[in-house]
Design an enzyme around this catalytic site. Structure first.
Site, mmCIF file in Angstrom:
data_model
loop_
_atom_site.group_PDB
_atom_site.id
_atom_site.type_symbol
_atom_site.label_atom_id
_atom_site.label_comp_id
_atom_site.label_asym_id
_atom_site.label_seq_id
_atom_site.Cartn_x
_atom_site.Cartn_y
_atom_site.Cartn_z
ATOM 1 N N SER A 12 0.873 -1.181 0.000
ATOM 2 C CA SER A 12 0.000 0.000 0.000
ATOM 3 C C SER A 12 0.902 1.220 0.000
ATOM 4 O O SER A 12 2.068 1.135 0.413
ATOM 5 C CB SER A 12 -0.849 -0.003 1.279
ATOM 6 O OG SER A 12 -1.471 1.257 1.463
ATOM 7 N N TYR A 64 -2.664 -0.796 10.304
ATOM 8 C CA TYR A 64 -2.662 -1.069 8.856
ATOM 9 C C TYR A 64 -1.289 -0.770 8.264
ATOM 10 O O TYR A 64 -0.702 -1.580 7.536
ATOM 11 C CB TYR A 64 -3.744 -0.214 8.188
ATOM 12 C CG TYR A 64 -3.885 -0.435 6.708
ATOM 13 C CD1 TYR A 64 -4.487 -1.596 6.225
ATOM 14 C CD2 TYR A 64 -3.440 0.512 5.794
ATOM 15 C CE1 TYR A 64 -4.631 -1.803 4.863
ATOM 16 C CE2 TYR A 64 -3.577 0.312 4.434
ATOM 17 C CZ TYR A 64 -4.178 -0.838 3.972
ATOM 18 O OH TYR A 64 -4.322 -1.043 2.627
ATOM 19 N N PRO A 104 -1.118 0.482 -3.808
ATOM 20 C CA PRO A 104 -2.149 1.424 -4.245
ATOM 21 C C PRO A 104 -2.198 2.634 -3.320
ATOM 22 O O PRO A 104 -1.963 2.527 -2.121
ATOM 23 C CB PRO A 104 -3.458 0.626 -4.118
ATOM 24 C CG PRO A 104 -3.045 -0.813 -3.973
ATOM 25 C CD PRO A 104 -1.687 -0.789 -3.347
ATOM 26 N N GLY A 105 -2.523 3.785 -3.900
ATOM 27 C CA GLY A 105 -2.800 4.981 -3.116
ATOM 28 C C GLY A 105 -4.272 4.983 -2.759
ATOM 29 O O GLY A 105 -4.742 4.146 -1.985
#
Ligand code: ADP
Length: 256
Positions: A139, A152, A182-183
């Site tokens: 991420s 997270y 991913p953003g």
């Protein structure tokens, strides 16, 4: 190389988009998810489009179940080529108030689940003797943490470390291990993150989303298909010389 791609967390969002994308590249698709209804539907959609696909109901935090998934998918669909550790969970809360049970569950699913996926896939790739591709969900939060995402972000930093260490160990067997970061990608997971972040910050959800948008250089949120494209590239022959990397898919939010 085999022809089967296993994708965890494939019932919706990025995993679902990846299932359709890898099917187009000719892989037989094993879609695995804890949500029986969504994953069964994804497999059915793929078969309706003429692809080879099967659904598996699994909790990736269960190590034995992950090893069994690999066995079952190979028996049903053929030799393993690609394993995408995509399943994940998130919650938004302050570092002080984060609930211990939620923290443990998040590490069990995101970090240990990815660990089990790497162990199960790499064991099989070694036995098959033709290399293989392991692709993990990191991420943007694995390179640059945001507030309210301590668990997270810790799990995603961990996944990047796990990816690098496994890549070094497994390279001699022509097994590559990479991750995608991913953003802001509009999925059900993102909806829940926005809702909770807005609540804690005392903003409306549209205000919270508008704030996020200002950080994206390319001026739009990402789509699951944007991310699936990167996963497909990692799985392709074009990426044969790439291992231990993460690819940011964030529209220009962060440059490393
Ligand atoms: P993303 O933004 O990564 O697409 P989503 O929440 O939309 O996030 O999708 C994550 C998927 O992972 C969901 O289909 C969810 O059911 C699945 N998932 C979550 N926890 C587990 C688990 N323990 N085992 C297997 N699948 C899981």
């Amino acid at each position: 190389m085999g022809k089967t791609a296993i994708i965890t967390g494939a019932g919706q969002g990025i995993g679902e988009a990846t299932a359709y994308r890898l099917a187009k590249d000719g892989f037989n698709i094993a879609v695995a998810d804890i949500n029986e209804q969504t994953v069964t539907q994804v497999a059915q959609n793929l078969r309706d489009q003429g692809f080879e696909a099967k659904a598996y109901i699994i909790d990736v935090s269960d190590r034995e179940a992950v090893f069994q998934l690999v066995e079952d998918a190979i028996n049903d669909l053929g030799e393993l080529a690609v394993f995408v550790n995509n399943a994940g969970v998130a919650f938004i809360d302050s570092v002080i108030d984060s609930d211990p049970d939620k923290i443990s569950r998040l590490f069990d699913v995101n970090l240990k689940g990815t660990y089990w996926g790497i162990q199960a896939a790499a064991t099989k790739f070694k036995a098959q003797g033709h290399g293989g591709r392991i692709i993990n969900a990191a991420s943007l939060a694995s390179v640059e943490a945001s507030a309210l995402q301590s668990a997270y972000s810790a799990s995603k930093f961990g996944i990047r470390g796990l990816t690098q260490s496994a890549a070094k160990e497994l390279a001699a067997d022509q097994i590559t291990v990479n991750s995608y970061s991913p953003g802001i990608v509009r999925t059900p997971l993102r909806d829940s993150i926005d809702a909770r972040t807005a609540e804690i910050k005392g903003l409306s959800v549209p205000e919270q989303q508008a704030n996020c948008l200002t950080e994206i250089g390319l001026g739009r949120e990402g789509t699951p298909a944007d991310v699936a494209e990167v996963i497909a590239w990692f799985a392709s022959p074009n990426a044969a010389y790439i291992t231990g990397q993460t690819m940011l898919v964030d529209g220009g939010m962060h440059f490393s």
